[in-house]
Design an enzyme around this catalytic site. Sequence first.
Site, PDB file in Angstrom:
ATOM      1  N   LYS A 121      22.781 -25.951 -51.454  1.00  0.00           N
ATOM      2  CA  LYS A 121      21.468 -26.508 -51.816  1.00  0.00           C
ATOM      3  C   LYS A 121      20.439 -25.444 -52.171  1.00  0.00           C
ATOM      4  CE  LYS A 121      22.210 -30.373 -48.868  1.00  0.00           C
ATOM      5  NZ  LYS A 121      21.905 -31.726 -48.582  1.00  0.00           N
ATOM      6  N   GLU A 205      12.387 -27.296 -45.867  1.00  0.00           N
ATOM      7  CA  GLU A 205      11.602 -27.990 -46.897  1.00  0.00           C
ATOM      8  C   GLU A 205      10.461 -28.719 -46.201  1.00  0.00           C
ATOM      9  OE1 GLU A 205      14.041 -30.846 -48.938  1.00  0.00           O
ATOM     10  OE2 GLU A 205      15.018 -29.330 -50.163  1.00  0.00           O
ATOM     11  N   HIS A 240      19.784 -40.750 -42.752  1.00  0.00           N
ATOM     12  CA  HIS A 240      19.885 -40.045 -44.036  1.00  0.00           C
ATOM     13  C   HIS A 240      21.176 -40.364 -44.788  1.00  0.00           C
ATOM     14  CE1 HIS A 240      16.343 -37.999 -42.765  1.00  0.00           C
ATOM     15  NE2 HIS A 240      16.953 -37.393 -41.777  1.00  0.00           N
ATOM     16  N   LYS A 242      23.200 -43.366 -47.081  1.00  0.00           N
ATOM     17  CA  LYS A 242      22.878 -44.556 -47.867  1.00  0.00           C
ATOM     18  C   LYS A 242      23.618 -45.793 -47.356  1.00  0.00           C
ATOM     19  CE  LYS A 242      22.438 -41.240 -51.538  1.00  0.00           C
ATOM     20  NZ  LYS A 242      23.217 -40.475 -52.529  1.00  0.00           N
TER      21      LYS A 242
HETATM   22  P1  ADP Z   1      22.839 -34.759 -47.956  1.00  0.00           P
HETATM   23  O1  ADP Z   1      23.405 -33.765 -48.906  1.00  0.00           O
HETATM   24  O2  ADP Z   1      23.270 -34.546 -46.536  1.00  0.00           O
HETATM   25  O3  ADP Z   1      22.990 -36.184 -48.422  1.00  0.00           O
HETATM   26  P2  ADP Z   1      20.122 -34.649 -49.037  1.00  0.00           P
HETATM   27  O4  ADP Z   1      19.447 -33.357 -49.285  1.00  0.00           O
HETATM   28  O5  ADP Z   1      20.693 -35.358 -50.229  1.00  0.00           O
HETATM   29  O6  ADP Z   1      21.266 -34.435 -47.928  1.00  0.00           O
HETATM   30  O7  ADP Z   1      19.139 -35.624 -48.284  1.00  0.00           O
HETATM   31  C1  ADP Z   1      19.577 -36.841 -47.746  1.00  0.00           C
HETATM   32  C2  ADP Z   1      18.387 -37.682 -47.350  1.00  0.00           C
HETATM   33  O8  ADP Z   1      17.588 -37.000 -46.378  1.00  0.00           O
HETATM   34  C3  ADP Z   1      17.425 -38.012 -48.471  1.00  0.00           C
HETATM   35  O9  ADP Z   1      17.830 -39.108 -49.241  1.00  0.00           O
HETATM   36  C4  ADP Z   1      16.156 -38.313 -47.693  1.00  0.00           C
HETATM   37  O10 ADP Z   1      16.201 -39.587 -47.090  1.00  0.00           O
HETATM   38  C5  ADP Z   1      16.209 -37.273 -46.588  1.00  0.00           C
HETATM   39  N1  ADP Z   1      15.500 -36.051 -46.997  1.00  0.00           N
HETATM   40  C6  ADP Z   1      16.064 -34.932 -47.508  1.00  0.00           C
HETATM   41  N2  ADP Z   1      15.113 -34.003 -47.781  1.00  0.00           N
HETATM   42  C7  ADP Z   1      13.930 -34.539 -47.446  1.00  0.00           C
HETATM   43  C8  ADP Z   1      12.567 -34.089 -47.505  1.00  0.00           C
HETATM   44  N3  ADP Z   1      12.240 -32.864 -47.927  1.00  0.00           N
HETATM   45  N4  ADP Z   1      11.603 -34.946 -47.091  1.00  0.00           N
HETATM   46  C9  ADP Z   1      11.893 -36.182 -46.639  1.00  0.00           C
HETATM   47  N5  ADP Z   1      13.152 -36.661 -46.550  1.00  0.00           N
HETATM   48  C10 ADP Z   1      14.165 -35.864 -46.946  1.00  0.00           C
END
Ligand code: ADP
Length: 461
Positions: A121, A205, A240, A242
């Site tokens: 990432k 973040e 987190h 879906k």
């Molecule tokens: P993964 O690769 O584990 O799926 P992601 O980076 O795609 O992780 O994030 C998954 C979920 O986590 C997002 O859809 C959101 O709900 C939450 N999330 C990730 N980053 C943030 C952020 N900076 N602020 C708020 N929620 C976040």
Amino acid sequence: MEARKFRKVMAANRGEIAIRIFRACTELGISTVAIYSEEDKLSLHRYKADEAYLVGKGKAPIDAYLGIDEIIALAKKREVDAIHPGYGFLAENAEFAEKCEANGIAFIGPTAEMQRALGDKVAARKVAKAAGVTTVPGTEEPITHEEDALIFAKNHGYPIIIKAAAGGGGRGMRVATDKKELLEGLQSASSEAKAAFGDPSVFLERYLKNPKHIEVQVLGDAYGNLVHFYERDCSIQRRHQKVVEFAPSLALPGATRLALCTDALKIANQVGYRNAGTVEFLLDEDGKYYFIEMNPRIQVEHTVTEMITGRNLVQAQILIAEGKRLSDPEINIPNQGSIEMRGYAIQCRITTEDPGNNFAPDFGTLSTYRSSAGCGVRLDAGNAFTGAQITPHYDSLLVKVSAWGLTFAEAAHIMDRSLQEFRVRGVKTNIGFLENVITHPVFLAGGCNTSFIDQHPELLV
Ligand code: ADP
């Protein structure tokens, strides 16, 4: 790239996605090869392929599907032309992609190089920045000293999300609202990341308040042609991860949709992206969006995009790996304008989990399994039939139900009817919970954000 026609394709996966791949192959006149673990010897995906072979004898159930050398040796022995990795398992393993190609087997997905550029990432955020796309404010590099985390907190304030650079599936993430949680979270997220992904790197973040998760499906061929298939709204999440996804979003004004999809293409272009991929963004309450990551693989929720565009993404993945151009008649996407959206599609993930017991996975024999059907319904089932054994060894996805309607309300009504039609006995499922979600007024107004499930505990009853 030299074009060739595949005669035989292996799915290095199990469950619904293996079956999805076999169906796409059969439609293209390609014969299919399944692999299965000892624990999966009675699983449906084994019987849905033209040939099936046991792998990972004596290994742990998950490891059976991770044995790179064994899988490649088997593929060579059985004269497999290409391997589709599905999602999870080896789908984002650059070494696997590389070894497939080195052994003369096409890997149906992006190159190892592209996977490396996007799989991490922190690296993906750099790609987005270089492409001129806004990312969530965060650290440029993984955190190696607590001091750097505290400086970030001072500059940006709390809450902060700590994320594993190599993370996926919602693991390796912690939200910190103060210094103590930040310092503790760094430790625990890092240990979790090391255990789960073999890489302890974490970065920070700003934690956005109640965002929506909006992602853009992209598809590129080996000649630099790249298109998007519009967006999916995947805001309805638990931990987190879906749970319900739909397309298109109800929250995007036309100009934002255009900008978002254009930015997704910019990121994909930056690495010369090939095959299917998903660019993920968070949309904040002010309507601003930020890149979070790009997934270099087919995703669970690709079905809703297929329903609104009438395109077969898994077939397109195979054809692209054969060396076809997007504009070739088999794929038939001469330009962006040839991708049209029609109506709305919703997907629910029916899992063998008990919502009454904190979604603990349930196991046993499906004493009854009667699925829904009818106008507007698509099912992508894994090991789902009366008599099937649900084991504790793999993830708990039983069947994906997708519903299509000309309007969002119509799609939701079809989904509601479809969920009501299911009869699953012998093992607990989340069907009642899903019904509560998709009949909720906030859902029907397209207003759910990523906190929706947490903010509505009544959905559990
Ligand atoms: P993964 O690769 O584990 O799926 P992601 O980076 O795609 O992780 O994030 C998954 C979920 O986590 C997002 O859809 C959101 O709900 C939450 N999330 C990730 N980053 C943030 C952020 N900076 N602020 C708020 N929620 C976040």
